[in-house]
Design an enzyme around this catalytic site. Sequence first.
Site, PDB file in Angstrom:
ATOM      1  N   ASP A  38       8.231  80.656  48.933  1.00 50.46           N
ATOM      2  CA  ASP A  38       9.654  80.808  48.603  1.00 50.46           C
ATOM      3  C   ASP A  38       9.860  81.129  47.130  1.00 50.46           C
ATOM      4  OD1 ASP A  38      10.254  80.353  51.194  1.00 50.46           O
ATOM      5  OD2 ASP A  38      10.877  78.254  50.929  1.00 50.46           O
ATOM      6  N   GLU A 121      -3.238  93.699  79.817  1.00 53.25           N
ATOM      7  CA  GLU A 121      -2.455  93.099  78.730  1.00 53.25           C
ATOM      8  C   GLU A 121      -1.414  92.168  79.312  1.00 53.25           C
ATOM      9  OE1 GLU A 121      -0.695  96.322  76.499  1.00 53.25           O
ATOM     10  OE2 GLU A 121      -2.603  97.392  76.548  1.00 53.25           O
ATOM     11  N   LYS A 123       2.294  90.967  79.910  1.00 52.29           N
ATOM     12  CA  LYS A 123       3.568  91.680  79.951  1.00 52.29           C
ATOM     13  C   LYS A 123       4.610  90.786  79.283  1.00 52.29           C
ATOM     14  CE  LYS A 123       6.456  94.374  83.066  1.00 52.29           C
ATOM     15  NZ  LYS A 123       7.758  93.858  82.654  1.00 52.29           N
ATOM     16  N   ASP A 125       7.907  89.337  77.752  1.00 53.72           N
ATOM     17  CA  ASP A 125       9.256  89.413  78.298  1.00 53.72           C
ATOM     18  C   ASP A 125      10.280  89.477  77.170  1.00 53.72           C
ATOM     19  OD1 ASP A 125      11.031  89.618  80.296  1.00 53.72           O
ATOM     20  OD2 ASP A 125      10.992  87.514  80.889  1.00 53.72           O
ATOM     21  N   TYR A 232       1.963  97.442  71.642  1.00 53.83           N
ATOM     22  CA  TYR A 232       1.005  97.683  72.711  1.00 53.83           C
ATOM     23  C   TYR A 232       0.731  99.145  73.033  1.00 53.83           C
ATOM     24  CZ  TYR A 232       5.479  97.469  75.208  1.00 53.83           C
ATOM     25  OH  TYR A 232       6.773  97.650  75.588  1.00 53.83           O
ATOM     26  N   LYS A 319       3.651  91.763  88.626  1.00 55.96           N
ATOM     27  CA  LYS A 319       4.663  90.747  88.307  1.00 55.96           C
ATOM     28  C   LYS A 319       4.270  89.421  88.949  1.00 55.96           C
ATOM     29  CE  LYS A 319       8.793  92.640  87.305  1.00 55.96           C
ATOM     30  NZ  LYS A 319       9.713  92.452  86.228  1.00 55.96           N
ATOM     31  N   CYS A 413      32.665  58.905  83.846  1.00 58.90           N
ATOM     32  CA  CYS A 413      31.531  59.032  82.940  1.00 58.90           C
ATOM     33  C   CYS A 413      30.535  57.898  83.203  1.00 58.90           C
ATOM     34  CB  CYS A 413      32.036  58.982  81.501  1.00 58.90           C
ATOM     35  SG  CYS A 413      30.702  58.926  80.303  1.00 58.90           S
ATOM     36  N   CYS A 416      30.624  55.531  79.851  1.00 57.98           N
ATOM     37  CA  CYS A 416      31.778  54.765  79.364  1.00 57.98           C
ATOM     38  C   CYS A 416      32.860  54.633  80.435  1.00 57.98           C
ATOM     39  CB  CYS A 416      32.360  55.430  78.116  1.00 57.98           C
ATOM     40  SG  CYS A 416      33.218  56.962  78.481  1.00 57.98           S
ATOM     41  N   CYS A 431      33.474  64.405  79.540  1.00 57.59           N
ATOM     42  CA  CYS A 431      34.009  63.062  79.327  1.00 57.59           C
ATOM     43  C   CYS A 431      34.935  63.174  78.126  1.00 57.59           C
ATOM     44  CB  CYS A 431      32.888  62.067  79.044  1.00 57.59           C
ATOM     45  SG  CYS A 431      33.541  60.515  78.386  1.00 57.59           S
ATOM     46  N   CYS A 437      32.709  57.000  73.673  1.00 53.41           N
ATOM     47  CA  CYS A 437      31.594  57.129  74.612  1.00 53.41           C
ATOM     48  C   CYS A 437      30.272  57.157  73.811  1.00 53.41           C
ATOM     49  CB  CYS A 437      31.799  58.418  75.405  1.00 53.41           C
ATOM     50  SG  CYS A 437      30.512  58.755  76.581  1.00 53.41           S
TER      51      CYS A 437
END
Length: 675
Positions: A38, A121, A123, A125, A232, A319, A413, A416, A431, A437
Amino acid sequence: MTKDEAKHKIENLSKTIEEHNHNYYVLDNPTISDFEFDKMLEELISLEKQFPELLLPTSPSQRVGGAITKEFKSVKHKYPMLSLSNSYSKDDMMDFDRRVKEGLHLENDLFGANQIQYVCELKFDGLSIGITYENGVISHAITRGDGVQGDDVTTNVKTIKSVPLKLKGNFPPLFEIRGEIYMPKKEFERINKEREEIGETPLANPRNTASGTMKMQDSAVVASRNLDCFLYSLLGENVPHKSHYENLQAAKSWGFKISDDAKLCNGINEVLEFIDHWDKARYDLPFEIDGIVIKVNDYQKQQQLGFTAKSPRWAIAYKFKAEQVSTKLLSITYQVGRTGAITPVANLQPVQLGGTTVKRASLHNADIIEKLDIRVNDFVFVEKGGEIIPKIIGVDLEKRDPENVKTVYAYECPECHAKLVRKESEAQHYCPNENECPPQVKGKMEHFVSRKAMNIDSLGGETIEQLFEANLLRNIADIYDLKKEQLLPLERMAEKKAQNLIDGIEASKAVPFERVLYAIGIRHVGETSAKKITRKVRNMDALLAMQKEELLHIDEVGETIAESIIQHFKNPQNKDILDRLKAAGLQFSLSEEALANTGDKLKGLSIVISGVFTKYSRDQLKDMIEQNGGKSSGSISGKTSYLLAGDNMGPEKLKKAQNLGVKIISEEEFEKMLN
Ligand code: IVH
């Protein structure tokens, strides 16, 4: 420092910083601390501010972002971006191998001499990207679009730290490299946690998030989202080798992030082994994959095989099937999030799925339960696809016991016992008891003390829990009433820890107004909107007095935020908390310094910035215009009030301004307008 010295220093710093980026983001092997890194980057940025003419488009400072893309230009791909045909079974893969051999006029001998060399390779996503390099320098990056033309997202791609801005080694003078931009699982979880803290709905999955992020106009936001990119495939006239795998290795030596999991396989049987391995191992990867890509390695063979209308005949995608199991639903319980959102959870008979034991799955909301008609004691199908969290996709009705009763959604809830509410436009139940709560109260406090809010790091989640149990904390205002004597008798609370806590709380009183507004936890008010709001209203009293219509005039404030602010302050408990925070001495108005830089001196004016400046960066100038009520625009038109001109301004802009009679002002004249 002379300009020559600065030039030398900037070159050295840029080179070293990029080496460290490569070590960290490509090789996964950092050799210096974040702090040292940094410091170097800060030094570089500061030098570039002093000598703006020395700022290069390949400077590592570009990775911090800041530039805005008003409109993504549509650009034609030099080579069309095709997609792959999909296969889902081993039989499909055997067929593919057979077709390849047929296309090459080879006999289909399963174990003989005609085995094809394939590259397997992962795949990835995400979203595909094509990046062009000219003389070793990144020139432009285009998304797939419709395959023929895509969007120019160069500015955003430059913020991805593993994408080299400049290459090393022996690269061709001009080429395109294609790959996948993705969001690592950890980063996706981090963003969703942050969203949850301010009551935003979580993002659906890493893929959509990556692709949404690439389309964002503010590159600083893109930079903050830590996308990554695997490359790729290499395209161009002068690529060094005659086969795909060798070219990938060459690209790696030029600085690109190439997956080490790509494997050269001899024959289809090795391909099937590769698939089997990753079908299980994929869950351990730090990013998501949805299959395997298989490519014929040899370029000459690729050429011989050619393309169909949509995809190459020399490659195919396998796939993965989402793995599915059936198990018994033991009970449905309800979780209360820190914003009060209720999530129904299915508690399941433990079952093995995708390498882990699954005991629970989210049921999301009442509509999903209704739609699936899911009942306790039913057998349900659980699936683990690309997602990290398993999903219930249906009920095995054949196995249903007629005694199983229809699920009635929780009406109170679980924590609470307040009556739950559901707004018409939302899927989630809430809630409403936000100030009493327990999980909501604790969640609010955790948000309040978090780093980007009041930054009281001596008060962590565990301590909040402890002080809550000891009845010392019931809301965020109680934090400022804590006394050391009250803390000391508590378990695990030594003198030093108690003192640290008290000191941290005291120090937080200096935190600026914009962060205080973010910290108090108004639903939907995030960091950026808090900033815009405080600049406009200047102090808390003014904000409290505002009507909804006035709020809507603030940048970044739409219907949801405006309504949320009004509702928040309507609640007498919130009002009381606010009064107590004010009495405790928190910053409820903009500081002198911030005030000096805001106003409406430029109201109604449209200003175009052009060239490089000595005192301020272009981004700073833009902020100054906007903070003073003006508009900063990218191009000169009849509506332009001033052209704020620095050095090296484009001659076209100057000519246009002169033709339209737009007044040209210098940095100094601009400063005078503000003072
Ligand atoms: S090669 C001619 N390799 O999957 C197409 N694609 O339809 C060449 N993808 O849009 C694509 N990982 O975005 C290739 N290792 C990989 C890939 C990969 C992910 C994506 C790519 C493409 C889609 C296939």
